[in-house]
Design an enzyme around this catalytic site. Structure first.
Site, PDB file in Angstrom:
ATOM      1  N   PRO A  90      80.882 -17.736-101.785  1.00 42.47           N
ATOM      2  CA  PRO A  90      80.976 -18.112-100.712  1.00 42.47           C
ATOM      3  C   PRO A  90      81.666 -19.952-101.083  1.00 42.47           C
ATOM      4  O   PRO A  90      81.936 -20.401-100.690  1.00 42.47           O
ATOM      5  CB  PRO A  90      79.306 -18.063-100.085  1.00 42.47           C
ATOM      6  N   GLU A 117      72.189 -14.738-107.429  1.00 41.63           N
ATOM      7  CA  GLU A 117      72.805 -16.886-107.296  1.00 41.63           C
ATOM      8  C   GLU A 117      74.751 -16.664-108.130  1.00 41.63           C
ATOM      9  O   GLU A 117      74.833 -17.936-107.786  1.00 41.63           O
ATOM     10  CB  GLU A 117      71.616 -17.759-107.743  1.00 41.63           C
ATOM     11  N   ARG A 159      96.581  -2.638 -96.376  1.00 42.07           N
ATOM     12  CA  ARG A 159      96.936  -3.273 -94.546  1.00 42.07           C
ATOM     13  C   ARG A 159      98.521  -3.345 -94.864  1.00 42.07           C
ATOM     14  O   ARG A 159      99.714  -3.151 -94.257  1.00 42.07           O
ATOM     15  CB  ARG A 159      96.745  -3.056 -93.835  1.00 42.07           C
ATOM     16  N   ASP A 174     100.556 -10.144 -85.622  1.00 46.25           N
ATOM     17  CA  ASP A 174      99.574 -10.515 -86.411  1.00 46.25           C
ATOM     18  C   ASP A 174      99.294 -11.469 -85.899  1.00 46.25           C
ATOM     19  O   ASP A 174      99.955 -13.313 -86.069  1.00 46.25           O
ATOM     20  CB  ASP A 174      99.154  -9.588 -88.525  1.00 46.25           C
TER      21      ASP A 174
HETATM   22 CL1  6GU Z   1      83.010 -13.664-101.377  1.00 50.39          CL
HETATM   23  N1  6GU Z   1      79.943 -14.047-101.059  1.00 50.39           N
HETATM   24  C1  6GU Z   1      79.096 -13.858-100.863  1.00 50.39           C
HETATM   25  N2  6GU Z   1      78.039 -13.265-101.223  1.00 50.39           N
HETATM   26  N3  6GU Z   1      79.345 -14.081 -99.481  1.00 50.39           N
HETATM   27  C2  6GU Z   1      79.792 -15.011 -98.972  1.00 50.39           C
HETATM   28  C3  6GU Z   1      81.491 -14.484 -99.472  1.00 50.39           C
HETATM   29  C4  6GU Z   1      81.613 -13.589-100.310  1.00 50.39           C
HETATM   30  N4  6GU Z   1      81.882 -15.252 -98.856  1.00 50.39           N
HETATM   31  C5  6GU Z   1      81.734 -15.162 -97.876  1.00 50.39           C
HETATM   32  N5  6GU Z   1      80.205 -15.639 -97.913  1.00 50.39           N
END
Ligand code: 6GU
Length: 256
Positions: A90, A117, A159, A174
């Site tokens: 994230p 983590e 894709r 798209d």
């Molecule tokens: Cl790539 N990994 C995780 N664990 N949470 C996320 C993410 C990735 N992208 C958004 N939230």
């Protein structure tokens, strides 16, 4: 394209046997290998995590199994060269259609799925000196691990590979497709029957007036973008907007 995925949950990747991506694999367009990280541990518990230095909640993935796993996958290279290493997190850079297009041009991708983590940062430092390494996020929310993010990225990239989609044009249409007005969302679509539960297909689509249909579709795309993603309207290049676009956006309360 070759794709390797290292994870403590290889079962997560069963969907890659199905549908578009499954077909691409059968046809040899995509070659996907999924690897169990714990196969590169050496203790009876097959330990992959430990407590974070400096304290704090949760656990961090240990560097040693990751180093051995990544080296083993690299050593089994399908051809000369190194993979591009993608680490879903994230805190990574945003995954976008532009990045999907860039990744679709690579011969070899290696995904390292963290849990807990995250992965000890020295793993990214180690391979950053040898490979192209990208930490990538699929959106502003937190998943329990990178596995689902990798499914998302592999589908978006897969894709785009030549021969995967039946209709070559569908990619060009798209939302977020590269080119002029890449930030314009696609509008609504309809098929038969012409009436369903009292809902009619917009008459213009049955008219056969291709020019007016194209204009109507563009109006609907602009309306939908304005309603659902107003911040994208701010990113429109004025040079891509015609008089009618400007009038409509003004009616919708946007200054362009
Ligand atoms: Cl790539 N990994 C995780 N664990 N949470 C996320 C993410 C990735 N992208 C958004 N939230």
């Amino acid at each position: 394209m070759r794709i390797d995925i290292i994870s403590i949950f290889p079962e997560y990747f069963a969907p890659l046997d199905v549908s578009l991506i499954g077909k691409a694999r059968e046809r040899g367009i995509l070659d996907i290998g999924v690897h169990q990280l714990r196969d590169w541990t050496h203790d009876v518990h097959r330990t992959v995590d430990d407590t974070p230095y400096g304290g704090g909640p949760g656990m961090v993935m240990k560097p040693e199994p990751w180093g051995e796993a990544v080296d083993a996958v690299r050593a089994a290279a399908p051809a000369p060269g190194e993979p591009r290493l993608i680490v879903p997190t994230p805190s990574g850079r945003p995954f976008t259609q532009a990045l999907a297009t860039e990744l679709a041009a690579e011969p070899w991708l290696l995904f390292a799925c963290g849990r807990y983590e995250g992965i000890d940062s020295r793993v990214m430092a180690e391979y950053g000196a040898r490979l192209r390494v990208d930490e990538v996020s699929i959106g502003d929310y937190v998943l329990a691990g990178g596995e689902v993010a990798v499914l998302v990225i592999v589908e978006a990239v897969g894709r785009l590979l030549p021969g995967v989609l039946g209709n070559v044009c569908s990619v060009a249409d798209d939302s977020f497709a590269p080119g002029a007005m890449s930030n314009l969302l696609e509008g609504p679509v309809y098929t038969k029957p012409p009436q369903w539960r009292g809902h009619e297909v917009p008459e213009i689509l049955l008219s056969g007036h291709h020019g007016r249909i194209a204009r109507w579709r563009r109006d609907e795309a602009l309306r939908r973008t304005a309603r659902n993603r107003p911040e994208l309207v701010a990113g429109f290049d004025p040079a891509d907007l015609d008089k009618r676009d400007r009038e409509l956006l003004a009616e919708l309360g946007f200054e362009v």
